[in-house]
Design a protein around this motif. Structure first.
Motif, PDB file in Angstrom:
ATOM      1  N   HIS A 632      -0.861 -11.008  24.590  1.00  0.00           N
ATOM      2  CA  HIS A 632      -0.267 -11.871  23.414  1.00  0.00           C
ATOM      3  C   HIS A 632       0.840 -11.281  23.030  1.00  0.00           C
ATOM      4  N   THR A 633       1.333 -10.111  23.182  1.00  0.00           N
ATOM      5  CA  THR A 633       2.694  -9.377  23.184  1.00  0.00           C
ATOM      6  C   THR A 633       3.758 -10.224  23.822  1.00  0.00           C
ATOM      7  N   LEU A 634       3.420 -10.303  25.276  1.00  0.00           N
ATOM      8  CA  LEU A 634       4.252 -11.133  26.222  1.00  0.00           C
ATOM      9  C   LEU A 634       4.614 -12.556  25.602  1.00  0.00           C
ATOM     10  N   LEU A 635       3.592 -12.982  24.887  1.00  0.00           N
ATOM     11  CA  LEU A 635       3.541 -14.475  24.955  1.00  0.00           C
ATOM     12  C   LEU A 635       4.578 -14.734  23.444  1.00  0.00           C
ATOM     13  N   VAL A 636       4.471 -13.448  22.642  1.00  0.00           N
ATOM     14  CA  VAL A 636       5.322 -13.468  21.171  1.00  0.00           C
ATOM     15  C   VAL A 636       6.819 -13.584  21.875  1.00  0.00           C
ATOM     16  N   GLU A 637       6.973 -12.497  23.086  1.00  0.00           N
ATOM     17  CA  GLU A 637       8.380 -12.772  23.487  1.00  0.00           C
ATOM     18  C   GLU A 637       8.959 -13.712  24.077  1.00  0.00           C
ATOM     19  N   LEU A 688       3.949 -19.006  17.616  1.00  0.00           N
ATOM     20  CA  LEU A 688       4.604 -17.764  17.503  1.00  0.00           C
ATOM     21  C   LEU A 688       3.826 -16.662  16.500  1.00  0.00           C
ATOM     22  N   SER A 689       3.738 -17.319  15.274  1.00  0.00           N
ATOM     23  CA  SER A 689       2.755 -16.527  14.340  1.00  0.00           C
ATOM     24  C   SER A 689       1.227 -16.291  14.899  1.00  0.00           C
ATOM     25  N   LEU A 690       0.723 -17.327  15.375  1.00  0.00           N
ATOM     26  CA  LEU A 690      -0.565 -17.156  15.847  1.00  0.00           C
ATOM     27  C   LEU A 690      -0.619 -15.950  17.006  1.00  0.00           C
ATOM     28  N   HIS A 691       0.306 -16.114  18.092  1.00  0.00           N
ATOM     29  CA  HIS A 691       0.388 -15.030  19.182  1.00  0.00           C
ATOM     30  C   HIS A 691       0.712 -13.631  18.454  1.00  0.00           C
ATOM     31  N   ALA A 693      -0.116 -12.511  15.524  1.00  0.00           N
ATOM     32  CA  ALA A 693      -1.190 -12.050  14.622  1.00  0.00           C
ATOM     33  C   ALA A 693      -2.150 -11.415  15.893  1.00  0.00           C
ATOM     34  N   ASN A 694      -2.432 -12.099  17.083  1.00  0.00           N
ATOM     35  CA  ASN A 694      -3.294 -11.659  18.077  1.00  0.00           C
ATOM     36  C   ASN A 694      -2.798 -10.433  18.719  1.00  0.00           C
ATOM     37  N   ALA A 695      -1.409 -10.301  18.856  1.00  0.00           N
ATOM     38  CA  ALA A 695      -0.804  -9.222  19.548  1.00  0.00           C
ATOM     39  C   ALA A 695      -0.991  -7.848  18.717  1.00  0.00           C
ATOM     40  N   ILE A 696      -0.695  -8.117  17.377  1.00  0.00           N
ATOM     41  CA  ILE A 696      -0.938  -6.894  16.487  1.00  0.00           C
ATOM     42  C   ILE A 696      -2.271  -6.576  16.512  1.00  0.00           C
ATOM     43  N   HIS A 698      -4.763  -6.896  19.290  1.00  0.00           N
ATOM     44  CA  HIS A 698      -5.391  -6.500  20.411  1.00  0.00           C
ATOM     45  C   HIS A 698      -4.339  -5.501  21.193  1.00  0.00           C
ATOM     46  N   ASP A 699      -3.322  -5.199  20.874  1.00  0.00           N
ATOM     47  CA  ASP A 699      -2.344  -4.470  21.408  1.00  0.00           C
ATOM     48  C   ASP A 699      -1.827  -3.298  20.559  1.00  0.00           C
ATOM     49  N   PRO A 700      -2.376  -2.097  20.785  1.00  0.00           N
ATOM     50  CA  PRO A 700      -2.345  -0.980  20.026  1.00  0.00           C
ATOM     51  C   PRO A 700      -0.844  -0.333  20.062  1.00  0.00           C
ATOM     52  N   GLY A 701      -0.270  -0.331  21.318  1.00  0.00           N
ATOM     53  CA  GLY A 701       1.011   0.059  21.562  1.00  0.00           C
ATOM     54  C   GLY A 701       2.015  -0.677  20.533  1.00  0.00           C
ATOM     55  N   LEU A 702       1.829  -2.020  20.362  1.00  0.00           N
ATOM     56  CA  LEU A 702       2.700  -2.819  19.688  1.00  0.00           C
ATOM     57  C   LEU A 702       2.696  -2.422  18.137  1.00  0.00           C
ATOM     58  N   ALA A 703       1.252  -2.198  17.742  1.00  0.00           N
ATOM     59  CA  ALA A 703       1.053  -1.847  16.289  1.00  0.00           C
ATOM     60  C   ALA A 703       1.508  -0.334  16.040  1.00  0.00           C
ATOM     61  N   ARG A 704       1.727   0.474  16.900  1.00  0.00           N
ATOM     62  CA  ARG A 704       1.990   1.865  16.562  1.00  0.00           C
ATOM     63  C   ARG A 704       3.632   2.082  16.292  1.00  0.00           C
ATOM     64  N   ALA A 705       4.351   1.445  17.382  1.00  0.00           N
ATOM     65  CA  ALA A 705       5.708   1.810  17.347  1.00  0.00           C
ATOM     66  C   ALA A 705       6.842   0.643  17.907  1.00  0.00           C
ATOM     67  N   ARG A 706       6.105  -0.220  18.416  1.00  0.00           N
ATOM     68  CA  ARG A 706       7.206  -1.025  19.277  1.00  0.00           C
ATOM     69  C   ARG A 706       7.625  -2.223  18.343  1.00  0.00           C
ATOM     70  N   LEU A 707       7.180  -2.626  17.241  1.00  0.00           N
ATOM     71  CA  LEU A 707       7.558  -3.790  16.365  1.00  0.00           C
ATOM     72  C   LEU A 707       9.075  -3.367  16.123  1.00  0.00           C
ATOM     73  N   ALA A 708       9.539  -2.260  15.765  1.00  0.00           N
ATOM     74  CA  ALA A 708      10.943  -1.926  15.088  1.00  0.00           C
ATOM     75  C   ALA A 708      11.920  -1.719  16.487  1.00  0.00           C
ATOM     76  N   SER A 709      11.544  -1.665  17.643  1.00  0.00           N
ATOM     77  CA  SER A 709      12.432  -1.189  18.714  1.00  0.00           C
ATOM     78  C   SER A 709      13.040  -2.198  19.326  1.00  0.00           C
ATOM     79  N   HIS A 710      14.152  -2.077  19.930  1.00  0.00           N
ATOM     80  CA  HIS A 710      14.938  -3.224  20.304  1.00  0.00           C
ATOM     81  C   HIS A 710      14.183  -3.587  21.733  1.00  0.00           C
ATOM     82  N   ARG A 711      14.306  -4.826  21.828  1.00  0.00           N
ATOM     83  CA  ARG A 711      13.209  -5.464  23.093  1.00  0.00           C
ATOM     84  C   ARG A 711      14.608  -6.305  24.199  1.00  0.00           C
ATOM     85  N   LYS A 712      14.162  -6.232  25.080  1.00  0.00           N
ATOM     86  CA  LYS A 712      14.974  -6.990  26.359  1.00  0.00           C
ATOM     87  C   LYS A 712      14.111  -8.153  26.571  1.00  0.00           C
TER      88      LYS A 712
END
Length: 843
Positions: A632-637, A688-691, A693-696, A698-712
């Motif tokens: 779901h993190t990929l789908l957010v992107e 976007l909102s649905l994906h 919420a699901n990414a947060i 089901h994706d522990p990595g996203l929940a810990r630190a990756r939300l605030a990091s720059h993404r490509k």
């Protein structure tokens, strides 16, 4: 007010002294360069051939369905031998020659019917040839089952009209006028309507003048030959076509036109031709076939064989008269049986037998066509790849060449030829390996595809469609001009859906097919890297089912497979998008069939299959992948890449520019208040909102630190539309209109609030601070070719937190507008816009 110029129509006009009657009642259109003017029609005399060629190119006729086709590669390859069928041919000629001025209403339609193999097509071919030589053939069409467009009605009318234009040049402008006036609507019209507009009406208009009518009275009516009408798969179209023909002659009983129709007796044909008042002449060919005709064929065939083959000549008086009588008796007055027997006896095969050896075998065939087919097939069934080759020939929608059969089945050319050579008595082996393999008679296909007749050894099971479909997938990205690639693209869905229909009552088999197909699509023969197919299938599985099943069908211009492929963003070219979209549509068809049998939803079934394959796959064949739901993190992107564009060197590094499905040459005008063809971006805005919420979740990595990091973000494959955000929000209204769509808005609002709450919990738990300030976002006046106010971020912060802030401004404004609670003073998006306008360009 001055009238606008009339459209130009380059057509010829036949020279005659018929005055204006040819165009009686017509007005207000222009044809060619002005030479003279008759009743507001500008007429030009062009070279007739040039005008016909122009029209013919537009009609795109199916030339391999006419009487002058190449019989060697376009069956049926049958004609009446000289000296045979003379009585019935004379009867048909007498009917066709009957005058239109006789007392009573003439019979305009003759229906020749009979059982399989009694010689209907041979007579139709002979009649068409004879009337063509007399210059009285209007047109002909020979249907043939299993020959692509020749077994459908779609190209029938255009093919008939093309011949009419060639044989009666005066119809050229009339056909062209009908084609132009109807435009694309004619392509979507019924076969009966197409036939009326392109054939019946032009014929009537061209032949109603006194001069041409007098000529047809002297020479005789024109004849149209339609053979094998029962072999057209579109039975409803056939029924309506017959009704149109019967109705035409009820209105115009003195029209100088005849129809010769041959077919088997089938309900949808006989019930229309035998309707009260139809005035159709009938001939039962079985009653007209004699053993003398069959005897003549036998004697003539052996005479020619003896003349052309010195070995057979050395046999002397062979076969004996008694043996010939037995062959005639075995044929039971069937021309297809005697033809097959004679080919079996005389054609060279790979079994080492001579004609002398095969004659006793032929004399033992006494139980009809099915036993004859079974006997010939049984002598080859042990050849390697026999079943795959024969079943594929029986099931393909269009005939393929030996080379194409080999490539499709991954079989060597010579192995294909081994099978075909041994079956040359029933399958036509082309002179060149590049030419199509065809059946001598469509009854062989019926035999192979009917389990009660050909099982257990020769039944071409519908389950074989799966193999053909999977192999079509492998060839779909081949060169555009390659016939096999073209076939694979056009008929992948037919073969796949035929297999699903066969399995539709067996959930266990459907699940096996699902897993097998996913594995195959990622296997070594896939034209795509395994990871690309995997991400596309996974994206398809994680798409919001509510959008796919409830919202999208009312509006979408893309199929679900195309939406998933475009949304995944892993393919660049349009052919790749099309192929992967077709694959996903095929999976959707299977999942829909499965959901009707089981309580599980299609996404659950697909995720279950992916999970099972992932857990059993070897790391060497499929790349390691994170857990399925974490995708779901990929789908957010992906959502963000379809809603925004990213350019770190720009004055506004992040801009709201939604993707369009339009080609680059076709942009949505800024003045258009409801931009169309934005399916991918519209889904992104919804989901976007649905994906997130699901990414947060089901994706522990996203929940810990990756939300605030720059993404490509990967560059979207879509064309970016310069649509101002307010126009885009207005366009979204079509999905959320409460009067039409009920609770769609409430779902959107609930998903937005769920994602916002999830983000706030993560920020609090992980001590990541708060959401970025809205002041980073604003409007910029884009001056140039597209003069509009663009919305975006003035800082190159591509973190999910910042992107969510920019999206949140849009979502909150939209929700308030839809609910009727919007206030310009409290709306962040409108405040940013008003500030930019006041400060002269941007903020």
């Amino acid at each position: 007010m001055a009238q606008s110029p009339l459209p130009r129509l380059e057509v010829p006009v036949a020279q005659s002294n018929e005055g204006t009657s040819f165009f009686a009642g017509s007005s207000n259109f222009q044809i060619g360069n002005q030479v003279n003017n008759i009743n507001n029609i500008t007429i030009v005399n062009h070279d007739q051939k040039s005008a016909f060629d122009t029209l013919n190119e537009k009609l795109n006729p199916l030339t391999q369905a006419t009487h002058n086709r190449n019989l060697q590669i376009s069956p049926p390859d049958s004609q009446c031998l000289p000296g045979t069928r003379e009585k019935i041919i004379q009867q048909i000629k007498a009917w066709a020659d009957s005058g239109i001025l006789l007392k009573g209403v003439p019979s305009h339609v003759l229906w020749l019917y009979g059982y399989v193999g009694c010689g209907k097509s041979a007579i139709a071919q002979t009649i068409a040839d004879k009337f063509d030589k007399k210059r009285r053939l209007a047109a002909s069409f020979f249907f043939f089952r299993g020959m692509g467009d020749r077994s459908r009605g779609a190209r029938f009318s255009a093919t008939i009209a093309s011949q009419l234009a060639k044989n009666i040049p005066a119809t050229i402008p009339l056909i062209d006028i009908a084609r132009v006036s109807w435009g694309n609507d004619l392509d979507n019209a019924s076969v009966a309507t197409q036939f009326e507009q392109l054939f019946l009406q032009p014929f009537h208009a061209a032949l109603r003048s006194p001069g041409r009518l007098a000529q047809s009275i002297l020479s005789g009516p024109y004849l149209t030959v339609i053979d094998g009408l029962d072999e057209c798969e579109d039975q409803e179209d056939v029924a309506k076509l017959i009704e149109k023909i019967i109705g035409f002659f009820k209105d115009k009983p003195r029209s100088p036109l005849r129809f010769f129709i041959s077919s088997r007796v089938e309900q949808h044909i006989g019930s229309r031709l035998r309707v009260e008042g139809s005035n159709v002449e009938e001939m039962d060919l079985a009653a007209e076939t004699s053993e003398e005709d069959i005897t003549f064929v036998v004697d003539e065939t052996f005479r020619i064989a003896s003349r052309n083959d010195r070995v057979i000549e050395a046999y002397g008086d062979w076969p004996t008269q008694e043996e010939r009588r037995q062959l005639v008796k075995n044929a039971d007055r069937s021309f297809i049986i005697i033809s097959t027997l004679l080919k079996f006896i005389l054609h060279t095969t790979g079994d080492g037998r001579t004609p002398l050896d095969r004659l006793p075998l032929a004399l033992d065939f006494k139980n009809g066509l099915d036993d004859l087919y079974a006997e010939i097939l049984s002598r080859s069934k042990d050849i390697i790849h026999f079943y795959d080759v024969v079943s594929t020939i029986a099931l393909v929608k269009e005939p393929l060449s030996p080379i194409e059969l080999g490539r499709l089945l991954r079989v060597k050319d010579w192995d294909v030829m081994k099978v075909l050579v041994d079956l040359c008595a029933i399958i036509h082996l082309p002179a060149k390996n590049e030419l199509p393999v065809t059946l001598f008679h469509s009854s062989l296909r019926e035999f192979l595809c009917t389990e009660s007749r050909s099982a257990p050894h020769f039944f071409a099971s519908p389950s074989h469609h799966k193999l053909i479909a999977l192999r079509c997938f492998e060839r779909m990205l081949g060169p555009i001009k390659e016939n096999l690639a073209s076939y694979a693209k056009r008929y992948f869905h037919h073969h796949w859906e035929s297999n699903v229909a066969f399995r539709s009552d067996d959930p266990r088999c459907l699940r096996e097919d699902l897993r097998e197909c996913i594995a195959h699509f990622q296997g070594e023969f896939s034209p795509f890297p395994p990871s690309v197919v995997h991400i596309s299938i996974l994206t398809f599985a994680l798409l919001d089912p509510y959008w796919v099943t409830t919202i999208s069908p009312r509006h979408r211009k893309l199929t679900v497979g195309q939406l998933a492929t475009r949304f995944a963003g892993k393919t660049r070219s349009r052919p790749e998008i099309t192929v992967l979209g077709d694959v996903l549509n095929g999976l959707e068809h299977l999942l829909s069939a499965l959901s009707k049998l089981e309580s599980t939803s299609p996404p659950e079934e697909l995720l279950s299959a992916l999970h099972e394959l992932e857990s059993t796959s070897e790391a060497t064949t499929i790349p390691s992948r994170p857990s399925l739901l974490s995708q779901h993190t990929l789908l957010v992107e992906n959502c963000l890449s379809h809603l925004f564009t990213f350019d770190k060197d720009s004055r506004m590094p992040i801009s709201f520019l939604p993707d369009s499905n339009r080609p680059p040459s076709s942009r949505v005008p800024l003045s258009m208040k409801q931009p169309g063809d934005l399916d991918v971006s519209d889904y992104s805005f919804w989901a976007l909102s649905l994906h997130l919420a699901n990414a947060i979740k089901h994706d522990p990595g996203l929940a810990r630190a990756r939300l605030a990091s720059h993404r490509k973000y990967s560059t979207s494959t879509g064309v970016k539309e310069p649509v101002p955000p307010f126009e885009y929000l207005v366009a979204q209204h079509r999905y959320y209109d409460a009067e039409q769509t009920g609770g769609h808005l409430q779902r959107f609002k609930a998903s937005f609030e769920l994602a916002t709450s999830a983000l706030e919990r993560v920020l609090e738990t992980e001590s990541l601070g708060s959401l970025p300030s809205s002041s980073r976002w604003g409007f910029h006046n884009v001056v140039g070719e597209s003069n509009y106010w663009a919305y975006g971020c003035f800082e190159n912060d591509t973190s999910i937190l910042n992107m969510w802030m920019g999206f949140g401004n849009l979502a909150q404004c939209f929700i308030a507008l839809q609910e009727g609670t919007h206030s310009r003073e409290t709306c962040t998006l409108h405040q940013l816009y008003d500030t930019a306008r006041r400060e002269g360009g941007s903020i």
